[in-house]
Enzyme design. Structure first.
Site, PDB file in Angstrom:
ATOM      1  NE  ARG A  84      -4.120  -1.588   0.173  1.00 54.14           N
ATOM      2  CZ  ARG A  84      -4.141  -2.891  -0.121  1.00 54.14           C
ATOM      3  NH1 ARG A  84      -3.083  -3.467  -0.657  1.00 54.14           N
ATOM      4  NH2 ARG A  84      -5.226  -3.600   0.091  1.00 54.14           N
TER       5      ARG A  84
ATOM      6  CD  GLU B 187      -4.926   1.027   2.799  1.00 50.17           C
ATOM      7  OE1 GLU B 187      -5.548   1.632   1.902  1.00 50.17           O
ATOM      8  OE2 GLU B 187      -5.171  -0.128   3.150  1.00 50.17           O
TER       9      GLU B 187
ATOM     10  CB  SER C 117      -8.248  -1.137   4.742  1.00 46.19           C
ATOM     11  OG  SER C 117      -8.750  -2.317   4.187  1.00 46.19           O
TER      12      SER C 117
END
Ligand code: EPU
Length: 333
Positions: free
Chosen positions: A163, A329, A234
């Site tokens: 990510r 994230e 997320s």
């Protein structure tokens, strides 16, 4: 180029947080991007925005937001069983995926239905169901906003990680203009994640379309539709811990899942959060999704600050119980 002054960013972030920007520019063509780059803008007070699907605004933005809305998918070449496509940063990610599925270009079907634009997908190295965008990126064309230099970055130079990428690590320094994708003309499936293979079997076979449909089906079941319920997917990354820490955790909490990842073990952040009873929690209009504990949601009028407060409370409770800190994230502005 469309120019808006003192505009609400609510339609421009999937959390649906209602903050304003001093100025919003919508860059729809390569020429408009060129004009913007030549305009002598202040890189320090400028935010490059794609679909706003991985961002949490915690206050009004006092500067210029440049929204990339360029379009275009162009075939560059075909050789050795692969096709090379040049795609504008502003293309909607799922439109690109559906184009590939329709044409029989293999490699992005597992990344179905992810809310993103192509530029953001690369910055964030989006991933799902056993695939990451870096697996199909050949190179990225980006401009350094400080020096004005525009060049192509090879896949290695993009510094992709879980990510993340060079462009995310140096947030605010680059604008991605287009991406070269290398996709397979031969079937090459990744169906080992979760119950993907089982669902494909029930459907009677694995084709590029059935993979796209199965992944879309799982996503619809577990994740909120951002058009209906604000979220940014997320909120935290899945933490990777050293082997020693994993042994310790596993001894104390045998139910925890762990997956080998590089030198350590990747834990499921959703499981950690879920185990502490957060799933379905709601405080005002900020909440934790009822079916995925890793996803924070905005039921309507939550502020970025309220969502951030909830994230901090979750992080503290995970740290207290398991002795490790979750990392976001989502990009917090
Ligand atoms: N789980 C729970 N409670 C929950 C949800 C999940 O205990 O509320 C457990 C499940 O039992 C499962 C495990 O957690 O074994 C993993 O769940 P899931 O398959 O939903 O994946 P995830 O690790 O939570 C990651 C990505 C998602 C991606 C899925 C599928 C990150 C931070 N998230 O989630 O990506 O869609 O895998 O590949 O890596 C995103 O980045 O925004 C995103 C949605």
């Amino acid at each position: 180029m469309l120019v808006f002054e003192n505009v609400s960013l609510k339609p421009y972030n999937t959390f649906g947080v209602d903050v304003s920007a001093d100025r919003l520019l919508e860059l729809r063509t390569g020429g408009e991007v060129d004009s913007f780059l030549a305009s002598g803008f202040d890189a320090g007070s400028c935010l490059i925005l794609g679909s706003g699907a991985n961002i949490l605004f915690t206050g009004d933005f006092h500067g210029t937001v440049a929204r990339i809305a360029t379009k275009g998918i162009r075939e560059i070449s075909r050789q050795d069983g692969r096709v090379l496509l040049e795609v504008a940063a502003g293309e909607v990610w799922d439109d690109f995926v559906r184009h590939c599925v329709a044409q029989g270009y293999y490699g992005v079907e597992n990344l179905a239905l992810i809310p993103a634009q192509v530029g953001g997908a690369v910055v964030q190295n989006i991933g799902a169901y056993g695939c990451e965008v870096k697996d199909v990126v050949s190179s990225v064309r980006a401009v350094c906003l400080k020096s004005g230099e525009e060049r192509s970055f090879s896949r290695e130079e993009c510094g992709f990680g879980y990510r993340t990428s060079l462009f995310k690590r140096h947030r605010g320094e680059y604008m991605v203009r287009s991406v070269l994708f290398s996709l397979s003309l031969e079937p090459l499936f990744h169906t080992e994640y979760g119950d993907v293979a089982e669902r494909l079997r029930q459907r009677g076979g694995t084709t590029i379309s059935s993979v796209y449909e199965v992944v879309s089906e799982i996503r619809r079941e577990k994740l909120p539709d951002v058009k209906v319920l604000g979220s940014a997917g997320s909120f935290f990354r899945n933490p990777v811990v050293p082997d020693g820490k994993w042994q310790e955790l596993h001894a104390a909490f045998p139910q925890l899942k762990g997956f080998p990842e590089g030198d350590g073990v990747k834990l499921s952040a959703a499981q950690l959060i879920d185990s502490l009873g957060w799933k379905g929690y709601r405080c005002g209009d900020a909440g934790v999704h009822v079916r995925q504990a890793l996803v924070l949601v905005n039921y309507g009028r939550a502020t970025g600050g309220e969502i951030l407060q909830l994230a901090c409370d979750i992080r503290d409770s995970v740290e207290q119980r398991y002795g490790m800190r979750l990392e976001e994230e989502v990009i917090i502005i």
